[in-house]
Design a protein around this motif. Structure first.
Motif, PDB file in Angstrom:
ATOM      1  N   UNK A 103       0.837  -1.202   0.000  1.00  0.00           N
ATOM      2  CA  UNK A 103       0.000   0.000   0.000  1.00  0.00           C
ATOM      3  C   UNK A 103       0.870   1.250   0.000  1.00  0.00           C
ATOM      4  N   UNK A 104       1.965   1.239   0.763  1.00  0.00           N
ATOM      5  CA  UNK A 104       2.890   2.373   0.749  1.00  0.00           C
ATOM      6  C   UNK A 104       3.463   2.582  -0.648  1.00  0.00           C
ATOM      7  N   UNK A 105       3.770   1.487  -1.331  1.00  0.00           N
ATOM      8  CA  UNK A 105       4.292   1.590  -2.697  1.00  0.00           C
ATOM      9  C   UNK A 105       3.227   2.092  -3.660  1.00  0.00           C
ATOM     10  N   UNK A 106       1.972   1.675  -3.467  1.00  0.00           N
ATOM     11  CA  UNK A 106       0.884   2.169  -4.305  1.00  0.00           C
ATOM     12  C   UNK A 106       0.712   3.673  -4.138  1.00  0.00           C
ATOM     13  N   UNK A 107       0.830   4.138  -2.891  1.00  0.00           N
ATOM     14  CA  UNK A 107       0.741   5.580  -2.628  1.00  0.00           C
ATOM     15  C   UNK A 107       1.809   6.327  -3.412  1.00  0.00           C
ATOM     16  N   UNK A 108       3.032   5.821  -3.353  1.00  0.00           N
ATOM     17  CA  UNK A 108       4.124   6.494  -4.070  1.00  0.00           C
ATOM     18  C   UNK A 108       3.883   6.488  -5.576  1.00  0.00           C
ATOM     19  N   UNK A 109       3.443   5.368  -6.110  1.00  0.00           N
ATOM     20  CA  UNK A 109       3.182   5.279  -7.554  1.00  0.00           C
ATOM     21  C   UNK A 109       2.071   6.219  -7.988  1.00  0.00           C
ATOM     22  N   UNK A 110       1.073   6.375  -7.130  1.00  0.00           N
ATOM     23  CA  UNK A 110      -0.096   7.166  -7.507  1.00  0.00           C
ATOM     24  C   UNK A 110       0.114   8.662  -7.340  1.00  0.00           C
ATOM     25  N   UNK A 246      -9.198   5.373   4.396  1.00  0.00           N
ATOM     26  CA  UNK A 246      -9.094   6.773   4.027  1.00  0.00           C
ATOM     27  C   UNK A 246     -10.317   7.236   3.271  1.00  0.00           C
ATOM     28  N   UNK A 247     -10.299   8.471   2.803  1.00  0.00           N
ATOM     29  CA  UNK A 247     -11.430   8.997   2.044  1.00  0.00           C
ATOM     30  C   UNK A 247     -11.632   8.225   0.745  1.00  0.00           C
ATOM     31  N   UNK A 248     -12.868   8.249   0.251  1.00  0.00           N
ATOM     32  CA  UNK A 248     -13.231   7.438  -0.916  1.00  0.00           C
ATOM     33  C   UNK A 248     -12.345   7.719  -2.117  1.00  0.00           C
ATOM     34  N   UNK A 249     -11.962   8.979  -2.320  1.00  0.00           N
ATOM     35  CA  UNK A 249     -11.179   9.303  -3.530  1.00  0.00           C
ATOM     36  C   UNK A 249      -9.786   8.689  -3.459  1.00  0.00           C
ATOM     37  N   UNK A 250      -9.182   8.598  -2.250  1.00  0.00           N
ATOM     38  CA  UNK A 250      -7.873   7.964  -2.127  1.00  0.00           C
ATOM     39  C   UNK A 250      -7.966   6.462  -2.384  1.00  0.00           C
ATOM     40  N   UNK A 251      -8.968   5.818  -1.790  1.00  0.00           N
ATOM     41  CA  UNK A 251      -9.133   4.378  -1.967  1.00  0.00           C
ATOM     42  C   UNK A 251      -9.405   4.044  -3.431  1.00  0.00           C
ATOM     43  N   UNK A 252     -10.225   4.856  -4.081  1.00  0.00           N
ATOM     44  CA  UNK A 252     -10.514   4.645  -5.501  1.00  0.00           C
ATOM     45  C   UNK A 252      -9.234   4.748  -6.334  1.00  0.00           C
ATOM     46  N   UNK A 256      -7.197   1.512  -8.464  1.00  0.00           N
ATOM     47  CA  UNK A 256      -7.004   1.545  -9.911  1.00  0.00           C
ATOM     48  C   UNK A 256      -5.641   1.015 -10.336  1.00  0.00           C
ATOM     49  N   UNK A 257      -4.677   1.007  -9.416  1.00  0.00           N
ATOM     50  CA  UNK A 257      -3.330   0.579  -9.807  1.00  0.00           C
ATOM     51  C   UNK A 257      -2.848  -0.652  -9.051  1.00  0.00           C
ATOM     52  N   UNK A 258      -3.606  -1.163  -8.090  1.00  0.00           N
ATOM     53  CA  UNK A 258      -3.167  -2.372  -7.395  1.00  0.00           C
ATOM     54  C   UNK A 258      -3.390  -3.595  -8.293  1.00  0.00           C
ATOM     55  N   UNK A 259      -2.706  -4.665  -7.980  1.00  0.00           N
ATOM     56  CA  UNK A 259      -2.893  -5.908  -8.722  1.00  0.00           C
ATOM     57  C   UNK A 259      -4.306  -6.430  -8.544  1.00  0.00           C
ATOM     58  N   UNK A 260      -4.848  -7.116  -9.544  1.00  0.00           N
ATOM     59  CA  UNK A 260      -6.246  -7.556  -9.476  1.00  0.00           C
ATOM     60  C   UNK A 260      -6.515  -8.624  -8.422  1.00  0.00           C
ATOM     61  N   UNK A 261      -5.523  -9.432  -8.074  1.00  0.00           N
ATOM     62  CA  UNK A 261      -5.700 -10.484  -7.060  1.00  0.00           C
ATOM     63  C   UNK A 261      -4.524 -10.405  -6.078  1.00  0.00           C
ATOM     64  N   UNK A 262      -4.380  -9.262  -5.444  1.00  0.00           N
ATOM     65  CA  UNK A 262      -3.164  -8.992  -4.681  1.00  0.00           C
ATOM     66  C   UNK A 262      -3.142  -9.607  -3.290  1.00  0.00           C
ATOM     67  N   UNK A 263      -4.273 -10.125  -2.801  1.00  0.00           N
ATOM     68  CA  UNK A 263      -4.305 -10.797  -1.498  1.00  0.00           C
ATOM     69  C   UNK A 263      -4.873 -12.197  -1.709  1.00  0.00           C
ATOM     70  N   UNK A 264      -4.126 -13.212  -1.336  1.00  0.00           N
ATOM     71  CA  UNK A 264      -4.546 -14.584  -1.598  1.00  0.00           C
ATOM     72  C   UNK A 264      -5.793 -14.958  -0.805  1.00  0.00           C
TER      73      UNK A 264
END
Length: 375
Positions: A103-110, A246-252, A256-264
């Motif tokens: 999630x920290x990496x997703x924040x940086x990428x986004x 977090x707020x809806x706009x951050x989660x949205x 959009x950029x996380x892997x589609x099946x990122x948690x087993x």
């Protein structure tokens, strides 16, 4: 005609090369898992719980073994609903990840790119720097006071280029924390377009009346994201489960950029069971409440400086005398089966971080350090 000898000026091999800056990133080095000596191993280098995992979580994990041919739920619905139910949150404003690191990496990428800056404190979690650099941004380090985050120093680092502020509270590797009034003051002092990430990986261990993990601030602010993990008190480090609120706009944005099946599937099932096992969590809290102060007192009695901690680990400071440094202590401990964490990469070359372990492990470390310091 003699053949041309080109060995004197070889042509560089053509191969894919990473973009500028990637090879300057120091890779994350996890805590060691082996000692240099024989006998029983006490691994106290990664802040893992000595209690293992919840029996309910283990049972739920095993229950997924008959469905390994199926993809996981891409939205981690069952896990998000369990977290929301336990903490009184809106499940739609939760995102789950492959550990909170993802999630920290997703924040940086986004939110961070070339020319952007992100701020964290002097001894903050080293993954922040890695994530910022990997996204092409510039890390900005705010000095601390007494190994504790300084809100004014962070605010002084904020410029028009600042996109994100990362705050580990409690902080790893120091174990110190900011009272929540200070966290609120930090958020109030930031421009509204700067994202404040509250990394509360060790929140469950904190027993202070002036501490909050950040759920309310994340629920009521447009620029605050709180991250959490199942790797610590829940004992599910091997499954790599993290989440954020977090707020809806951050989660949205992050979805959009996380892997589609990122948690087993197994991780989702185990996490949902673990977060509901209050008895197990209370036992882990009780163990830490007993042994954190005991280890602190015993080590201070040996003459070591120990940074006051609210987590499940301690930062031990060693003298600079030849033969008694942190490096010397690390070797001595390792030879006797006690593996702690060197923290030179954090700018603390003469300190070691010790996870609170089992009673046996805690007592053995104290006994070994007593021998080391007396030798």
């Amino acid at each position: 005609m003699q053949p041309t000898n080109s060995s004197a000026n070889p042509t560089p091999a053509l191969r894919p090369t990473p973009r500028p800056g990637i090879m300057e990133i120091a890779p994350y080095v996890p805590g060691r898992t082996k000692s240099t000596g024989g006998g029983k191993l006490h691994k106290l280098s990664s802040n893992e719980t000595p209690l293992g995992a919840s029996p309910a979580a283990i049972e739920a994990y095993r229950g997924e073994a008959g469905h390994l041919e199926l993809y996981p739920d891409g939205g981690s619905v069952r896990l998000r609903e369990a977290i929301a139910d336990v903490h009184g949150l809106n499940a739609d404003r939760i995102i789950c990840g492959n550990g909170s690191d993802e999630i920290l990496e997703l924040v940086a990428r986004a939110y961070i790119g070339p020319g952007d800056e992100a701020v964290f404190s002097e001894y903050g979690f080293i993954v922040y720097r890695i994530a910022i650099l990997a996204a092409g941004g510039t890390p900005v380090v705010a000095p601390e006071k007494d190994l504790t985050t300084d809100v004014d120093a962070i605010l002084a680092c904020v410029t028009d280029k600042t996109k994100v502020v990362f705050l580990a509270n409690p902080n790893n590797p120091t174990g110190t924390y900011l009272p929540f009034d200070e966290v609120r003051r930090l958020q109030a002092g930031l421009p509204p377009q700067v994202l404040l990430v509250l990394d509360a990986a060790y929140a469950e261990y904190v027993r202070r009346n002036d501490y909050e993990a950040g759920m309310e601030l994340a629920a009521t602010s447009e620029n605050v994201l709180m991250t959490r993990t199942f790797s610590k008190i829940y004992g599910l480090a091997a499954l790599r489960i993290g989440w954020a609120y977090g707020p809806a706009h951050l989660i949205d944005t992050l979805n959009r950029i996380r892997g589609p099946f990122n948690v087993s599937s197994a991780s989702q099932a185990a996490g949902a069971a673990a977060v509901r096992d209050r008895a197990f969590i209370d036992a882990a809290i009780s163990h830490n409440e007993t042994w954190l102060p005991w280890v602190t007192k015993e080590l201070e009695a040996l003459g070591l400086k120990v940074t006051p901690s609210v987590g499940n680990f301690l930062l031990l400071h060693f003298p600079e005398d030849t033969g008694k440094t942190a490096s010397d202590a690390d070797r001595y401990l390792s030879d006797r089966g006690c593996v702690l964490r060197a923290v030179g990469a954090y700018g603390l070359p003469n300190a070691l971080r010790m996870s609170i372990g089992s009673e046996e492990a805690n007592r053995d470390v104290v006994a070994v350090l007593k021998e080391f310091l007396a030798a």
